[in-house]
Design a protein around this motif. Structure first.
Motif, PDB file in Angstrom:
ATOM      1  N   ASP A  36     -29.820  29.963 -75.587  1.00  0.00           N
ATOM      2  CA  ASP A  36     -30.460  28.685 -75.278  1.00  0.00           C
ATOM      3  C   ASP A  36     -30.569  28.462 -73.774  1.00  0.00           C
ATOM      4  O   ASP A  36     -31.404  27.670 -73.324  1.00  0.00           O
ATOM      5  N   ILE A  37     -29.744  29.157 -73.010  1.00  0.00           N
ATOM      6  CA  ILE A  37     -29.807  29.035 -71.554  1.00  0.00           C
ATOM      7  C   ILE A  37     -31.180  29.453 -71.039  1.00  0.00           C
ATOM      8  O   ILE A  37     -31.680  28.904 -70.054  1.00  0.00           O
ATOM      9  N   THR A  38     -31.828  30.401 -71.708  1.00  0.00           N
ATOM     10  CA  THR A  38     -33.126  30.890 -71.232  1.00  0.00           C
ATOM     11  C   THR A  38     -34.212  29.826 -71.316  1.00  0.00           C
ATOM     12  O   THR A  38     -35.251  29.941 -70.661  1.00  0.00           O
ATOM     13  N   LYS A  39     -33.987  28.779 -72.115  1.00  0.00           N
ATOM     14  CA  LYS A  39     -34.971  27.710 -72.236  1.00  0.00           C
ATOM     15  C   LYS A  39     -34.926  26.757 -71.047  1.00  0.00           C
ATOM     16  O   LYS A  39     -35.803  25.896 -70.917  1.00  0.00           O
ATOM     17  N   LEU A  40     -33.906  26.900 -70.210  1.00  0.00           N
ATOM     18  CA  LEU A  40     -33.850  26.139 -68.958  1.00  0.00           C
ATOM     19  C   LEU A  40     -34.599  26.957 -67.913  1.00  0.00           C
ATOM     20  O   LEU A  40     -34.011  27.617 -67.063  1.00  0.00           O
ATOM     21  N   THR A  41     -35.907  26.915 -67.975  1.00  0.00           N
ATOM     22  CA  THR A  41     -36.745  27.873 -67.255  1.00  0.00           C
ATOM     23  C   THR A  41     -36.738  27.677 -65.750  1.00  0.00           C
ATOM     24  O   THR A  41     -37.165  28.571 -65.016  1.00  0.00           O
ATOM     25  N   GLN A  42     -36.293  26.513 -65.260  1.00  0.00           N
ATOM     26  CA  GLN A  42     -36.248  26.273 -63.820  1.00  0.00           C
ATOM     27  C   GLN A  42     -34.845  26.460 -63.248  1.00  0.00           C
ATOM     28  O   GLN A  42     -34.605  26.155 -62.080  1.00  0.00           O
ATOM     29  N   LEU A  43     -33.937  26.990 -64.054  1.00  0.00           N
ATOM     30  CA  LEU A  43     -32.546  27.123 -63.628  1.00  0.00           C
ATOM     31  C   LEU A  43     -32.427  28.140 -62.493  1.00  0.00           C
ATOM     32  O   LEU A  43     -32.890  29.270 -62.615  1.00  0.00           O
ATOM     33  N   SER A  44     -31.787  27.733 -61.398  1.00  0.00           N
ATOM     34  CA  SER A  44     -31.590  28.634 -60.260  1.00  0.00           C
ATOM     35  C   SER A  44     -30.130  29.047 -60.105  1.00  0.00           C
ATOM     36  O   SER A  44     -29.854  30.103 -59.534  1.00  0.00           O
ATOM     37  N   GLU A  45     -29.188  28.236 -60.565  1.00  0.00           N
ATOM     38  CA  GLU A  45     -27.768  28.545 -60.457  1.00  0.00           C
ATOM     39  C   GLU A  45     -27.088  28.298 -61.796  1.00  0.00           C
ATOM     40  O   GLU A  45     -27.287  27.253 -62.421  1.00  0.00           O
ATOM     41  N   LEU A  46     -26.277  29.254 -62.205  1.00  0.00           N
ATOM     42  CA  LEU A  46     -25.562  29.173 -63.484  1.00  0.00           C
ATOM     43  C   LEU A  46     -24.106  29.551 -63.257  1.00  0.00           C
ATOM     44  O   LEU A  46     -23.809  30.666 -62.820  1.00  0.00           O
ATOM     45  N   ASP A  47     -23.211  28.618 -63.537  1.00  0.00           N
ATOM     46  CA  ASP A  47     -21.775  28.864 -63.372  1.00  0.00           C
ATOM     47  C   ASP A  47     -21.078  28.733 -64.723  1.00  0.00           C
ATOM     48  O   ASP A  47     -20.971  27.634 -65.264  1.00  0.00           O
ATOM     49  N   LEU A  48     -20.637  29.861 -65.262  1.00  0.00           N
ATOM     50  CA  LEU A  48     -19.878  29.891 -66.517  1.00  0.00           C
ATOM     51  C   LEU A  48     -18.463  30.405 -66.260  1.00  0.00           C
ATOM     52  O   LEU A  48     -17.813  30.937 -67.163  1.00  0.00           O
ATOM     53  N   LEU A  54     -15.194  33.206 -72.451  1.00  0.00           N
ATOM     54  CA  LEU A  54     -16.362  33.846 -73.027  1.00  0.00           C
ATOM     55  C   LEU A  54     -16.071  35.309 -73.350  1.00  0.00           C
ATOM     56  O   LEU A  54     -15.257  35.959 -72.690  1.00  0.00           O
ATOM     57  N   SER A  55     -16.748  35.821 -74.360  1.00  0.00           N
ATOM     58  CA  SER A  55     -16.544  37.198 -74.801  1.00  0.00           C
ATOM     59  C   SER A  55     -17.898  37.856 -75.049  1.00  0.00           C
ATOM     60  O   SER A  55     -18.946  37.237 -74.878  1.00  0.00           O
ATOM     61  N   GLY A  56     -17.858  39.126 -75.465  1.00  0.00           N
ATOM     62  CA  GLY A  56     -19.090  39.839 -75.755  1.00  0.00           C
ATOM     63  C   GLY A  56     -19.689  40.453 -74.497  1.00  0.00           C
ATOM     64  O   GLY A  56     -19.025  40.635 -73.482  1.00  0.00           O
ATOM     65  N   GLU A  57     -20.987  40.770 -74.582  1.00  0.00           N
ATOM     66  CA  GLU A  57     -21.678  41.454 -73.505  1.00  0.00           C
ATOM     67  C   GLU A  57     -22.330  40.455 -72.545  1.00  0.00           C
ATOM     68  O   GLU A  57     -22.608  39.312 -72.902  1.00  0.00           O
ATOM     69  N   ILE A  58     -22.575  40.905 -71.338  1.00  0.00           N
ATOM     70  CA  ILE A  58     -23.435  40.159 -70.433  1.00  0.00           C
ATOM     71  C   ILE A  58     -24.869  40.344 -70.923  1.00  0.00           C
ATOM     72  O   ILE A  58     -25.363  41.467 -70.969  1.00  0.00           O
ATOM     73  N   PRO A  59     -25.541  39.298 -71.335  1.00  0.00           N
ATOM     74  CA  PRO A  59     -26.851  39.476 -71.979  1.00  0.00           C
ATOM     75  C   PRO A  59     -27.951  39.863 -70.990  1.00  0.00           C
ATOM     76  O   PRO A  59     -28.019  39.339 -69.871  1.00  0.00           O
ATOM     77  N   ALA A  60     -28.813  40.768 -71.426  1.00  0.00           N
ATOM     78  CA  ALA A  60     -29.929  41.212 -70.587  1.00  0.00           C
ATOM     79  C   ALA A  60     -30.952  40.109 -70.383  1.00  0.00           C
ATOM     80  O   ALA A  60     -31.710  40.142 -69.405  1.00  0.00           O
ATOM     81  N   PHE A  61     -30.977  39.113 -71.277  1.00  0.00           N
ATOM     82  CA  PHE A  61     -32.003  38.080 -71.148  1.00  0.00           C
ATOM     83  C   PHE A  61     -31.846  37.270 -69.861  1.00  0.00           C
ATOM     84  O   PHE A  61     -32.782  36.606 -69.411  1.00  0.00           O
ATOM     85  N   LEU A  62     -30.675  37.295 -69.247  1.00  0.00           N
ATOM     86  CA  LEU A  62     -30.501  36.585 -67.987  1.00  0.00           C
ATOM     87  C   LEU A  62     -31.416  37.139 -66.899  1.00  0.00           C
ATOM     88  O   LEU A  62     -31.835  36.422 -65.991  1.00  0.00           O
ATOM     89  N   ALA A  63     -31.737  38.434 -66.995  1.00  0.00           N
ATOM     90  CA  ALA A  63     -32.622  39.059 -66.005  1.00  0.00           C
ATOM     91  C   ALA A  63     -34.040  38.515 -66.091  1.00  0.00           C
ATOM     92  O   ALA A  63     -34.805  38.595 -65.125  1.00  0.00           O
ATOM     93  N   ASP A  64     -34.411  37.980 -67.248  1.00  0.00           N
ATOM     94  CA  ASP A  64     -35.768  37.471 -67.447  1.00  0.00           C
ATOM     95  C   ASP A  64     -35.963  36.068 -66.895  1.00  0.00           C
ATOM     96  O   ASP A  64     -37.078  35.563 -66.870  1.00  0.00           O
ATOM     97  N   MET A  65     -34.874  35.432 -66.472  1.00  0.00           N
ATOM     98  CA  MET A  65     -34.962  34.076 -65.933  1.00  0.00           C
ATOM     99  C   MET A  65     -35.311  34.187 -64.449  1.00  0.00           C
ATOM    100  O   MET A  65     -34.450  34.341 -63.592  1.00  0.00           O
ATOM    101  N   LYS A  66     -36.605  34.108 -64.148  1.00  0.00           N
ATOM    102  CA  LYS A  66     -37.109  34.431 -62.822  1.00  0.00           C
ATOM    103  C   LYS A  66     -36.631  33.465 -61.748  1.00  0.00           C
ATOM    104  O   LYS A  66     -36.552  33.832 -60.564  1.00  0.00           O
ATOM    105  N   SER A  67     -36.309  32.220 -62.123  1.00  0.00           N
ATOM    106  CA  SER A  67     -35.851  31.251 -61.130  1.00  0.00           C
ATOM    107  C   SER A  67     -34.370  31.398 -60.811  1.00  0.00           C
ATOM    108  O   SER A  67     -33.880  30.827 -59.834  1.00  0.00           O
ATOM    109  N   LEU A  68     -33.664  32.158 -61.626  1.00  0.00           N
ATOM    110  CA  LEU A  68     -32.215  32.270 -61.482  1.00  0.00           C
ATOM    111  C   LEU A  68     -31.872  33.106 -60.251  1.00  0.00           C
ATOM    112  O   LEU A  68     -32.274  34.265 -60.133  1.00  0.00           O
ATOM    113  N   LYS A  69     -31.106  32.506 -59.333  1.00  0.00           N
ATOM    114  CA  LYS A  69     -30.726  33.178 -58.088  1.00  0.00           C
ATOM    115  C   LYS A  69     -29.243  33.525 -58.035  1.00  0.00           C
ATOM    116  O   LYS A  69     -28.856  34.402 -57.267  1.00  0.00           O
TER     117      LYS A  69
END
Length: 636
Positions: free
Chosen positions: A429-441, A446-461
């Motif tokens: 659901d994080i990917t639906k925040l399409t203008q997100l530039s900073e994400l702090d988790l 948290l467990s599991g893998e680092i998801p590849a979909f984060l790379a598709d968030m073009k505004s994320l710096k």
């Protein structure tokens, strides 16, 4: 009648509008007994035949209370319990409804000394991000019932209680009723009810199930008028569906030859008023009898001339444009014409004022996304996460930063969920925040893998995933490519992922350095910064003092330094400051056994930033030992 085009009003006549009356059911009704427990409880209120349920599924905050037992006999069961909101400034009820649908929204408030404090609570009600009205309770047995007619501009609705002083907001019941489309239309905004009256000598109110829309009609009588009634059925099926019990009675003046006036006052003198009058002739007129009258307001302004009610059939009269009054006083006068043998008549009256519910809101897709994130990670205990995430800015959710474009919906541009007890995988659901530039988790579970979909968030710096010991730190290739292109900074554990040399693996976090972004991200370990100080002209040949050491993100320096710009107190160096001082690691001074040394500037002093390389044969402990050696006067 030829002058009718001069009057901005409409008549809704029952026999000219063919529409079947809706079945008297509660389809679309939402009837909440606030504070009812357990949350699965429902019951049928005996006097109204309305089914009430608990409000627990519509809000995730508040405390349950009960009014004083002595007051229960005075009110219906929906007012026996209350939900109060002692924590947070804004607490909200959330509804998923039908966009563009018109709803009657009514809150009921009966204090009943539920908290034993004998207070007079005062607070505000909001629809979404805009104020609806203020609630002021004087006596503990007072019942306040504000009501608004509102057209939804999106499929979500928030009704919020906002603390404005020292007392605690509370609510007894909350009711939503869908209305026929096209009724009660304001020129702009929504309609707040001021009064809804019908003529009766009784003291009983009329509401559901006599009124299929559950409007509350209050009986009224005065010394200047009397009430008449009929047993015959009145055709009431125009757009407004005024109940039979209301239309079967009417008020007429006691003195037929004198003008009959209805006067009311609205406190807000700048408010725009909307008046709805419902008429039906309920007497059998003889051949030589007639009822005709003129309607004027505020000093003789003609509102409608030579009006004749229809026999046993409703006519609803209202103005297309709102009415105004400089002093807040409205005086409507009904006066017989020369053609009339009978006095004026009025069956029912509704008075509203307009209120602008500003279209301040967050983009609806982002609202859905952040609500899903809230549900996924069980963030209902976050006190500030109530109502619209971004609007108004005063009540923006904690941990969010938003953009506020002039003519568009707000967008979420940063999300900080540091130390929020998150567990499970990173939600898409994080990917639906399409203008997100900073994400702090960071600092969660948290467990599991680092998801590849984060790379598709073009505004994320910037992404901070540090402090999640169960998280697999293997970095997807697509995310590593973002890092290599310097379009993204990735923080993992005590590590910041920087561009990787081509010959080296892209899936291993490499460099250790301190980072703190916008005061939000957690401070990481700074392993090596030492100062190279240019001496003053007269001291160029003087041996420099030992360089400062850096431990746990705090810069420490010896007091014997010849450069006054070097601080003698502990100082925290943030990661953005490191990027700035090195111009994004632009100039390499050299390479050693531990890693690369970069040139930089800090407070007008030249500095060198040494970073531990992933390829270093020497480890973290040895690196710290060398740093400590330099502080004791050793060489590098």
């Amino acid at each position: 009648m030829k002058s009718l085009d001069l009057f901005l009003l409409l008549l809704i006549v029952a026999f000219t509008v063919s529409r079947p009356v809706e079945a008297q059911n509660q389809a679309g009704f939402i009837s909440l007994d606030c504070g009812l427990v357990p949350k699965e409880t429902t019951y049928l209120e005996a006097t109204t035949n309305i089914t009430y349920k608990s409000d627990a599924n519509y809000t995730d905050s508040g405390l349950v209370g009960k009014i004083n037992d002595a007051h229960k006999t005075l009110v219906q069961q929906p007012l026996w319990a209350v939900r109060s909101f002692p924590e947070g400034q804004r607490n909200c009820y959330n509804f998923n409804l039908t966009v563009n649908r018109t709803y009657l929204i009514r809150g009921t408030f009966m204090y009943g000394n539920y908290d034993g404090l004998n207070q007079s609570p005062s607070f505000d009600l909001h629809i979404g991000a805009s104020k609806w009205t203020s609630v002021n309770i004087i006596e503990e047995t007072d019942t306040v019932m504000p009501e608004i007619i509102h057209v939804l501009t999106q499929d979500r609705l928030q009704v919020c209680l906002v603390k404005t002083g020292k007392t605690t907001p509370f609510i007894s019941s909350l009711e939503l009723r869908p209305l026929q489309k096209g009724t009660y239309i304001a020129q702009s905004g929504s309609l707040v009810l001021q009064s809804r009256y019908f003529s009766s000598d009784s003291t009983s109110i009329i509401r559901y199930d006599e009124d299929i829309h559950d409007r509350v009609w209050n009986p009224i009588s005065d010394d200047g008028s009397s009430s008449i009634s009929t047993d015959l059925e009145v055709q009431t099926n125009n757009f407004y569906d005024v109940p039979q019990a209301v239309m079967k009675t009417a008020a007429i003046p006691k003195n037929a030859s004198a003008p009959w006036s209805l006067v009311w006052t609205i406190e807000n003198t700048t408010a725009l008023s909307y008046v709805y009058m419902h008429f039906a002739e309920i007497q059998n007129l003889k051949a030589n009898e007639s009822r005709e009258f003129n309607i004027t307001y505020n000093g003789g302004k003609l509102w409608y001339p030579q009006f004749r009610p229809n026999k046993l059939s409703i006519i609803t009269m209202y103005s297309q444009v709102p009415l105004t009054s400089s002093n807040g006083v409205y005086n409507f006068t009904f006066e017989m014409t020369s053609n009339s043998t009978l006095p004026p008549l009025l069956n029912a009256l509704e008075i509203y004022t307009g209120v602008d519910i500003l279209q301040l809101h967050t983009d609806k897709d982002e609202v859905s996304a952040i609500m899903n994130i809230k549900t996924t990670y069980g963030l209902s205990k976050k006190i500030s996460w109530q109502g619209d995430p971004c609007a108004p800015q005063l009540y923006r959710w904690e941990g969010l930063n938003c953009s506020y474009p002039d003519s568009e919906a707000s967008r979420i541009i940063s999300l900080n969920l540091n130390a929020s007890q998150l567990n499970g995988t990173i939600t898409s659901d994080i990917t639906k925040l399409t203008q997100l530039s900073e994400l702090d988790l960071s600092n969660n579970d948290l467990s599991g893998e680092i998801p590849a979909f984060l790379a598709d968030m073009k505004s994320l710096k910037l992404i901070n995933l540090s402090g999640n010991p169960k998280l697999n730190l293997t970095v997807p290739d697509s995310l590593q490519q973002r890092v290599n292109s310097k379009s993204l900074t990735l923080i993992l554990g005590e590590k910041v992922l920087n561009p990787t040399p081509k010959k080296e693996s892209k899936k291993v976090p490499m460099v250790t350095i301190a980072a703190s972004v916008a005061g939000v991200f957690a401070l990481l370990l700074i392993l090596a910064i030492f100062f190279i100080v240019r001496g003053k002209k007269g001291k160029r040949n003087e041996a420099p003092g030992p360089p400062p050491s850096v431990t746990s993100g705090i810069v420490k320096s010896e007091t014997r330094s010849s450069n006054p710009s070097i601080m003698t107190k502990d100082r925290r160096i943030t990661y953005p400051e490191v990027l700035k001082m090195t111009n994004n690691f632009e100039r390499v001074l050299g390479k050693g056994g531990f890693g690369t040394v970069y040139h930089g500037n800090l407070d007008d002093a030249q500095v060198a930033v040494k970073m531990l390389s992933h390829s270093s044969a020497q480890g973290y402990k040895e690196f710290k030992a060398e740093d400590a050696n330099s502080r004791r006067g050793g060489t590098r």
